[in-house]
Write a protein that holds these residues in place. Structure first.
Motif, short mmCIF file in Angstrom:
data_model
loop_
_atom_site.label_atom_id
_atom_site.label_comp_id
_atom_site.label_asym_id
_atom_site.label_seq_id
_atom_site.Cartn_x
_atom_site.Cartn_y
_atom_site.Cartn_z
N LEU A 192 -4.19 7.08 8.18
CA LEU A 192 -3.72 6.19 9.25
C LEU A 192 -4.70 5.39 9.93
CD1 LEU A 192 -1.08 8.94 10.75
CD2 LEU A 192 -0.61 6.85 9.69
N HIS A 193 -5.90 5.99 10.28
CA HIS A 193 -6.98 5.38 11.23
C HIS A 193 -7.48 4.07 10.25
CE1 HIS A 193 -7.73 9.06 13.65
NE2 HIS A 193 -6.97 8.17 14.05
N VAL A 194 -7.60 4.40 8.76
CA VAL A 194 -8.03 3.54 7.89
C VAL A 194 -6.94 2.30 8.12
CG1 VAL A 194 -8.54 2.76 5.50
CG2 VAL A 194 -9.49 4.89 6.46
N TYR A 195 -5.83 2.45 7.85
CA TYR A 195 -4.83 1.52 7.76
C TYR A 195 -4.74 0.80 9.14
CZ TYR A 195 -2.43 2.95 3.63
OH TYR A 195 -2.08 3.29 2.19
N SER A 252 9.40 -1.34 6.49
CA SER A 252 9.16 -2.10 5.16
C SER A 252 7.82 -1.53 4.62
CB SER A 252 9.14 -3.51 5.38
OG SER A 252 8.85 -4.28 4.03
N GLY A 253 6.76 -1.29 5.37
CA GLY A 253 5.53 -0.84 4.73
C GLY A 253 4.51 -1.74 5.04
N THR A 254 3.18 -1.34 4.42
CA THR A 254 1.93 -2.09 4.76
C THR A 254 1.72 -2.84 3.50
OG1 THR A 254 1.34 -0.22 6.26
CG2 THR A 254 -0.27 -1.81 5.31
N TYR A 255 1.38 -4.16 3.73
CA TYR A 255 1.21 -5.12 2.57
C TYR A 255 -0.30 -5.76 2.79
CZ TYR A 255 6.09 -4.61 1.57
OH TYR A 255 7.46 -3.93 1.53
N LEU A 269 1.02 -1.08 -0.19
CA LEU A 269 -0.05 0.15 -0.03
C LEU A 269 0.87 1.08 -0.10
CD1 LEU A 269 -2.89 -0.91 2.48
CD2 LEU A 269 -2.78 -1.28 0.17
N PRO A 270 0.53 2.40 -0.47
CA PRO A 270 1.18 3.58 -0.64
C PRO A 270 1.29 4.19 1.06
CG PRO A 270 -1.13 4.25 -1.36
CD PRO A 270 -0.68 2.63 -1.21
N SER A 271 2.22 4.89 1.01
CA SER A 271 2.42 5.52 2.36
C SER A 271 1.19 6.29 2.85
CB SER A 271 3.63 6.22 2.56
OG SER A 271 3.50 7.50 1.59
N SER A 272 0.83 6.63 3.86
CA SER A 272 -0.37 7.27 4.55
C SER A 272 -0.37 8.67 4.06
CB SER A 272 -0.33 7.12 6.00
OG SER A 272 0.73 7.63 6.48
N ARG A 273 1.08 9.03 3.89
CA ARG A 273 1.21 10.58 3.61
C ARG A 273 0.90 10.62 2.02
NH1 ARG A 273 3.80 14.51 6.27
NH2 ARG A 273 4.97 12.70 7.40
N THR A 274 1.40 9.61 1.12
CA THR A 274 1.26 9.78 -0.11
C THR A 274 -0.26 9.63 -0.53
OG1 THR A 274 3.37 8.86 -0.66
CG2 THR A 274 1.82 8.59 -2.28
N LEU A 275 -0.74 8.74 0.16
CA LEU A 275 -2.35 8.43 -0.36
C LEU A 275 -3.10 9.43 0.16
CD1 LEU A 275 -4.48 6.55 -1.43
CD2 LEU A 275 -4.64 5.38 0.52
N ALA A 276 -2.68 10.11 1.29
CA ALA A 276 -3.62 11.39 1.95
C ALA A 276 -3.69 12.46 0.79
CB ALA A 276 -3.28 11.73 3.36
N GLY A 277 -2.27 12.71 0.31
CA GLY A 277 -2.06 13.90 -0.47
C GLY A 277 -2.86 13.38 -2.08
N GLU A 296 -8.21 -5.72 11.54
CA GLU A 296 -9.17 -6.62 11.02
C GLU A 296 -8.58 -7.79 9.78
OE1 GLU A 296 -12.98 -5.10 9.52
OE2 GLU A 296 -13.00 -3.60 10.83
N GLY A 297 -7.11 -7.81 9.88
CA GLY A 297 -6.68 -9.00 9.20
C GLY A 297 -6.45 -8.51 7.69
N TYR A 298 -6.79 -7.41 7.09
CA TYR A 298 -6.79 -7.03 5.77
C TYR A 298 -5.36 -7.06 5.25
CZ TYR A 298 -11.95 -6.80 5.57
OH TYR A 298 -13.36 -7.02 5.63
N VAL A 299 -4.39 -6.31 6.14
CA VAL A 299 -3.18 -5.91 5.63
C VAL A 299 -2.23 -6.30 7.08
CG1 VAL A 299 -4.04 -4.04 4.45
CG2 VAL A 299 -3.39 -3.46 6.82
N ILE A 300 -0.86 -6.19 6.57
CA ILE A 300 0.01 -6.45 7.46
C ILE A 300 1.29 -5.39 7.49
CG2 ILE A 300 1.94 -8.18 8.12
CD1 ILE A 300 0.35 -10.34 6.56
N SER A 301 1.34 -4.90 8.40
CA SER A 301 2.47 -3.77 8.56
C SER A 301 3.69 -4.34 9.25
CB SER A 301 1.93 -2.74 9.29
OG SER A 301 0.70 -2.07 8.83
N THR A 302 4.93 -4.12 8.55
CA THR A 302 6.29 -4.42 8.70
C THR A 302 6.90 -3.11 8.87
OG1 THR A 302 5.86 -6.30 7.39
CG2 THR A 302 8.19 -5.82 8.28
N THR A 303 7.46 -2.71 10.32
CA THR A 303 8.20 -1.65 10.57
C THR A 303 9.67 -1.47 9.70
OG1 THR A 303 7.67 -1.75 13.03
CG2 THR A 303 9.62 -0.40 12.14
#
Length: 508
Positions: free
Chosen positions: A61-64, A79-82, A43-51, A70-77
């Protein structure tokens, strides 16, 4: 990612009364569930998608955060959100019907069985219907603090309704219940639990027991199989057994219901689950398991009864969405109660049924139970529509969270990490684990004699007990009573569960 941003931007309606957060969350869930966002996609960074979308970064950020919860995505410090891989297990959902039960030649292309939606007993009940159109203390689990209920507000609303002397509120309830209440619940459930329904799909009952009983009477026949979680709530199990159903206990693990290969080979008629907060152990059913269960139900015509008994009380994160909100095949019967939110004596619950079954369930509830309490239903409708329910739940979530922490602190002071606390992320109780050699039934009995109420975990298993523990409630215990009450319980546990077996024999 540019394509995703463009698609989201085209779908967002900034003129809508629906908040951007909720729109964006639903759109991204849709994109993941339909494969527009494939498993593993970054997923794009929160800053990029917000822009790109012209929304506040906190909104993204709240959506992510919610997608992660709820298990839709996995975040890796770093690395990003997948996007997580939550696709249904094809080996599970494609399990064939046993050869001893051949497919009926009359099955149509859509997979609909000639048996239809109704059980024979349920259909007979509807065909022959004659109805016209027209408990408390430390540490009792599952009981809210009724002393904190806004009784004055309730009394004022009730007095106003009585003053109007509406005779229609003093007779039997129409099938399905008081319509303004159904409309208020429809709006509340859509926002609070992501339930998709109209007022016509809501049936007002006296609580979860009656809701389950009605569903079983209308959708299953004597001898049909029902899946129940192992362990599960004994009350629900009793309702199913008394209805003549054959119970198949299905084990749970850290991801919730976990049917084995032999279970999948024999599809049940009904599956009773507590996906948002398993009762009594407290785990959450993972998104992958939810999707697998829904697909299995679609393929094998299984009715899923979702018991969402206290999911509004979640600590440290937002309440998780309902299983019903993911159901695209209309196989989920959603049941809930206002007892734990307000006060148990209210005896008002509800169920959300598929649209094609709504008229059938309205007739069934009126024919079997001759419902009333319209005045109480009318007061509750006003209570919800005026915003009092939402504010009360918010206040009680904070209060119960404080009491939960006080009780966990008491456990730690007395036992350190010797006794595990399980299932404390939500609800009105947690399970206090005991050593394998302990007899939790005996511990609970001794605690009761000492003036403390707990429930043995053994009471919730139907076949064998995998864990030893005590269901320990905190909601109805005032802050200042938690430590002294737990000190009493701790003495009982030390004597009956932690003492060496030979010492206990000498003491006996």
């Amino acid at each position: 990612m540019v394509i995703l941003s463009e698609w989201l931007a085209a779908q967002l309606d900034k003129e809508s009364a629906e908040p951007a957060y909720r729109q964006l969350l639903q759109l991204m869930q849709q994109a993941i569930l339909t494969g527009r966002l494939a498993p593993g996609a970054r997923l794009p960074s929160s800053r990029t998608l917000a822009g790109d979308l012209g929304v506040a970064r906190n909104t993204v950020l709240h959506v992510y955060d919610q997608l992660g919860a709820e298990g839709y995505v996995i975040s890796t410090t770093g690395s990003g959100t997948y996007v997580a891989d939550t696709r249904p297990d094809s080996a599970a959902v494609s399990t064939p019907t046993p050869a001893s039960a051949p497919a009926d030649e009359d099955d149509d292309a859509s997979g609909a069985s000639p048996r239809g939606d109704m059980s024979m007993r349920g259909q007979r009940l509807i065909d022959e219907a004659g109805v016209s159109a027209r408990q408390w203390g430390a540490f009792m689990p599952g009981v809210p603090d009724v002393a904190e209920f806004p009784a004055r507000t309730w009394s004022r609303l009730q007095a106003r309704l009585w003053k109007s002397a509406n005779h229609g509120l003093l007779t039997y309830a129409p099938g399905g219940g008081y319509r303004p209440l159904r409309r208020a619940l429809s709006d509340y459930l859509r926002v609070a639990r992501s339930v998709r329904c109209t007022p016509d799909q809501i049936i007002i009952t006296t609580g979860i027991h009656q809701s389950i009983d009605l569903a079983v009477r209308l959708l299953a026949d004597h001898g049909d199989t029902a899946w129940v979680e192992e362990p599960c709530y004994w009350g629900a199990r009793s309702v199913l057994q008394s209805s003549g159903l054959k119970l198949a206990p299905i084990p749970v693990d850290d991801e919730g219901l976990n049917p084995r290969e032999q279970d999948l080979r024999d599809p049940p008629r009904i599956a009773l689950v507590t996906p948002s907060h398993q009762y009594p152990l407290g785990m959450v059913m993972s998104l992958a398991r939810r999707r697998t269960l829904l697909e299995y139900a679609r393929q094998h015509k299984v009715w899923i009864v979702e018991d969402d008994y206290d999911s509004e009380f979640r600590y440290g994160s937002r309440p998780l969405a309902s299983l019903q909100g993911l159901d695209e095949s209309d196989r989920v019967i959603y049941v809930g109660s206002l007892g734990k939110l307000l006060f148990p004596g209210l005896r008002i619950g509800y169920m959300v049924v598929p649209e094609r079954l709504a008229a059938t369930f309205r007739t069934g509830v009126a024919e079997l139970y001759r419902e009333g309490q319209l005045m109480q239903q009318a007061v509750l409708a006003e209570f919800i529509m005026d915003g009092y329910l939402t504010s009360h739940v918010r206040r009680m979530r904070t209060l119960y969270g404080e009491r939960r922490q006080l009780l966990i602190d008491a456990v730690t002071r007395h036992f350190g990490d010797a006794l595990p606390v399980m299932g404390d992320e939500a609800g009105l109780h947690f399970v206090l684990g005991l050593p394998d050699h302990a007899d939790d039934r005996a511990v609970a009995a001794a605690a009761y004699d000492a003036g403390v109420i707990v429930r043995p975990l053994a009471a919730y298993y139907s076949v064998r007990q995998a864990r030893k523990g005590l269901l320990t409630g905190y909601a109805c215990v005032p802050h200042e009573e938690i430590e002294p009450a737990f000190a009493t319980l701790a003495r009982v546990i030390e004597e009956h569960a932690l003492a060496k077996p030979e010492k206990r024999r000498r003491a006996g």
